[in-house]
Design a protein around this motif. Sequence first.
Motif, PDB file in Angstrom:
ATOM      1  N   ALA A 158      -5.872   4.180 -15.238  1.00 49.02           N
ATOM      2  CA  ALA A 158      -6.192   3.010 -14.418  1.00 49.02           C
ATOM      3  C   ALA A 158      -4.931   2.388 -13.831  1.00 49.02           C
ATOM      4  O   ALA A 158      -3.864   2.404 -14.448  1.00 49.02           O
ATOM      5  CB  ALA A 158      -6.945   1.988 -15.249  1.00 49.02           C
ATOM      6  N   CYS A 159      -5.090   1.843 -12.628  1.00 50.86           N
ATOM      7  CA  CYS A 159      -3.955   1.267 -11.907  1.00 50.86           C
ATOM      8  C   CYS A 159      -4.494   0.331 -10.813  1.00 50.86           C
ATOM      9  O   CYS A 159      -5.591   0.553 -10.299  1.00 50.86           O
ATOM     10  CB  CYS A 159      -3.161   2.411 -11.254  1.00 50.86           C
ATOM     11  N   ALA A 160      -3.724  -0.683 -10.477  1.00 53.24           N
ATOM     12  CA  ALA A 160      -4.152  -1.573  -9.393  1.00 53.24           C
ATOM     13  C   ALA A 160      -3.236  -1.394  -8.189  1.00 53.24           C
ATOM     14  O   ALA A 160      -2.088  -0.972  -8.320  1.00 53.24           O
ATOM     15  CB  ALA A 160      -4.109  -3.017  -9.863  1.00 53.24           C
ATOM     16  N   ALA A 161      -3.795  -1.697  -7.024  1.00 50.08           N
ATOM     17  CA  ALA A 161      -2.975  -1.841  -5.814  1.00 50.08           C
ATOM     18  C   ALA A 161      -3.419  -3.160  -5.190  1.00 50.08           C
ATOM     19  O   ALA A 161      -4.414  -3.742  -5.628  1.00 50.08           O
ATOM     20  CB  ALA A 161      -3.204  -0.678  -4.862  1.00 50.08           C
ATOM     21  N   GLY A 162      -2.709  -3.634  -4.225  1.00 53.57           N
ATOM     22  CA  GLY A 162      -3.117  -4.904  -3.624  1.00 53.57           C
ATOM     23  C   GLY A 162      -2.298  -5.222  -2.406  1.00 53.57           C
ATOM     24  O   GLY A 162      -1.598  -4.349  -1.866  1.00 53.57           O
ATOM     25  N   LYS A 163      -2.383  -6.503  -1.998  1.00 51.84           N
ATOM     26  CA  LYS A 163      -1.655  -6.910  -0.803  1.00 51.84           C
ATOM     27  C   LYS A 163      -0.844  -8.167  -1.118  1.00 51.84           C
ATOM     28  O   LYS A 163      -1.376  -9.123  -1.706  1.00 51.84           O
ATOM     29  CB  LYS A 163      -2.666  -7.205   0.320  1.00 51.84           C
ATOM     30  N   ALA A 164       0.441  -8.124  -0.768  1.00 49.08           N
ATOM     31  CA  ALA A 164       1.288  -9.292  -0.931  1.00 49.08           C
ATOM     32  C   ALA A 164       2.245  -9.342   0.242  1.00 49.08           C
ATOM     33  O   ALA A 164       2.768  -8.297   0.647  1.00 49.08           O
ATOM     34  CB  ALA A 164       2.052  -9.206  -2.251  1.00 49.08           C
ATOM     35  N   LEU A 169       0.667  -2.865  -1.646  1.00 46.08           N
ATOM     36  CA  LEU A 169       1.599  -2.537  -2.731  1.00 46.08           C
ATOM     37  C   LEU A 169       0.875  -1.910  -3.917  1.00 46.08           C
ATOM     38  O   LEU A 169      -0.256  -2.285  -4.227  1.00 46.08           O
ATOM     39  CB  LEU A 169       2.296  -3.819  -3.222  1.00 46.08           C
ATOM     40  N   LEU A 170       1.588  -1.007  -4.591  1.00 48.86           N
ATOM     41  CA  LEU A 170       1.037  -0.378  -5.795  1.00 48.86           C
ATOM     42  C   LEU A 170       1.464  -1.163  -7.035  1.00 48.86           C
ATOM     43  O   LEU A 170       2.594  -1.646  -7.097  1.00 48.86           O
ATOM     44  CB  LEU A 170       1.554   1.074  -5.886  1.00 48.86           C
ATOM     45  N   ASP A 171       0.534  -1.276  -8.004  1.00 48.66           N
ATOM     46  CA  ASP A 171       0.869  -1.785  -9.342  1.00 48.66           C
ATOM     47  C   ASP A 171       1.518  -3.175  -9.286  1.00 48.66           C
ATOM     48  O   ASP A 171       2.695  -3.341  -9.620  1.00 48.66           O
ATOM     49  CB  ASP A 171       1.799  -0.751 -10.029  1.00 48.66           C
ATOM     50  N   LEU A 172       0.728  -4.176  -8.890  1.00 48.88           N
ATOM     51  CA  LEU A 172       1.240  -5.535  -8.725  1.00 48.88           C
ATOM     52  C   LEU A 172       1.716  -6.128 -10.050  1.00 48.88           C
ATOM     53  O   LEU A 172       1.037  -5.981 -11.074  1.00 48.88           O
ATOM     54  CB  LEU A 172       0.141  -6.452  -8.173  1.00 48.88           C
ATOM     55  N   ASN A 173       2.854  -6.804 -10.026  1.00 52.92           N
ATOM     56  CA  ASN A 173       3.281  -7.546 -11.213  1.00 52.92           C
ATOM     57  C   ASN A 173       2.666  -8.949 -11.163  1.00 52.92           C
ATOM     58  O   ASN A 173       1.970  -9.293 -10.204  1.00 52.92           O
ATOM     59  CB  ASN A 173       4.808  -7.558 -11.344  1.00 52.92           C
ATOM     60  N   ASP A 174       2.937  -9.752 -12.189  1.00 51.47           N
ATOM     61  CA  ASP A 174       2.297 -11.069 -12.296  1.00 51.47           C
ATOM     62  C   ASP A 174       2.550 -11.947 -11.061  1.00 51.47           C
ATOM     63  O   ASP A 174       1.626 -12.567 -10.531  1.00 51.47           O
ATOM     64  CB  ASP A 174       2.815 -11.750 -13.576  1.00 51.47           C
TER      65      ASP A 174
END
Length: 248
Positions: A158-164, A169-174
């Motif tokens: 499992a892994c997250a990606a997102g938008k910042a 972006l891959l694997d967002l930090n806090d």
Amino acid sequence: MKEKIRLVDDSGIRTDGRKPDELRPIKLEAGVLSNADGSAYIEQGKNKILAAVYGPREVHPRHLALPDRALLRCRYHMAPFSVQERKSPAPSRREIELSKVIRESLEPAIFLERFPRTAIDLFIEVLQADGGTRVAGITAASLALADAGIPMKDMVAACAAGKADGHILLDLNDLEDKEGEADVPVAYMPSINRVGLLQMDGQLTPEEFEKAFNLAIEGCKRIYALQKEALKAKYLAIKEAVEEAGQK
Ligand code: UDP
């Protein structure tokens, strides 16, 4: 008005020095607890998470037993010291929800029908959190299930990606999770090409969603290779210990 933090600089580098498609450093270990049937430990960036599995074993209370398959129970828990602001040790709504989504993401991978009237209990303890604990928890839990010798169709990575800051972006930090625009956690079983978890927090256009989803799948594939390496390392260590004992 709150000033907006820059999360990606002009050369496309993130606040922790990563490129947009780069995972945080990952350390994965199987068989770390001697009192559980299976266990695993993951460090993903600053996240530190333990997973422990018991079972298949007798169900208590008995009326919860299912006649045709094993009952998978999951508890995701954050230690009070795992976050900056002390978290109450009592289960929060968020932890109850995450326990449910993590269980549902792992269920399709396990041959539950081979163990009717039993329970498989899974515990995920977040010791230190830095964004993406649900996905890192799933990665560790799946490794712990394999370590317990529970038959599975595939390992779940499992892994997250997102938008910042407008970037996918891959694997967002806090920080990227909190200050960014969107987060897409995904759990994936590469050998059977099946998605067990897909969530979205925030807003993305259909094109951005597709890009984030594909990036998260790519991240899952890289994490899957690390899971396999961790399992191999455990059995290699056992083999070496047996050989050494045989020579004495
Ligand atoms: N977090 C926190 N306090 C809490 C819950 C979460 O500081 O009570 C932080 C923690 O670092 C976590 C992040 O917020 O990893 C993102 O939480 P989210 O609910 O999005 O789940 P996650 O990304 O960990 O799966």
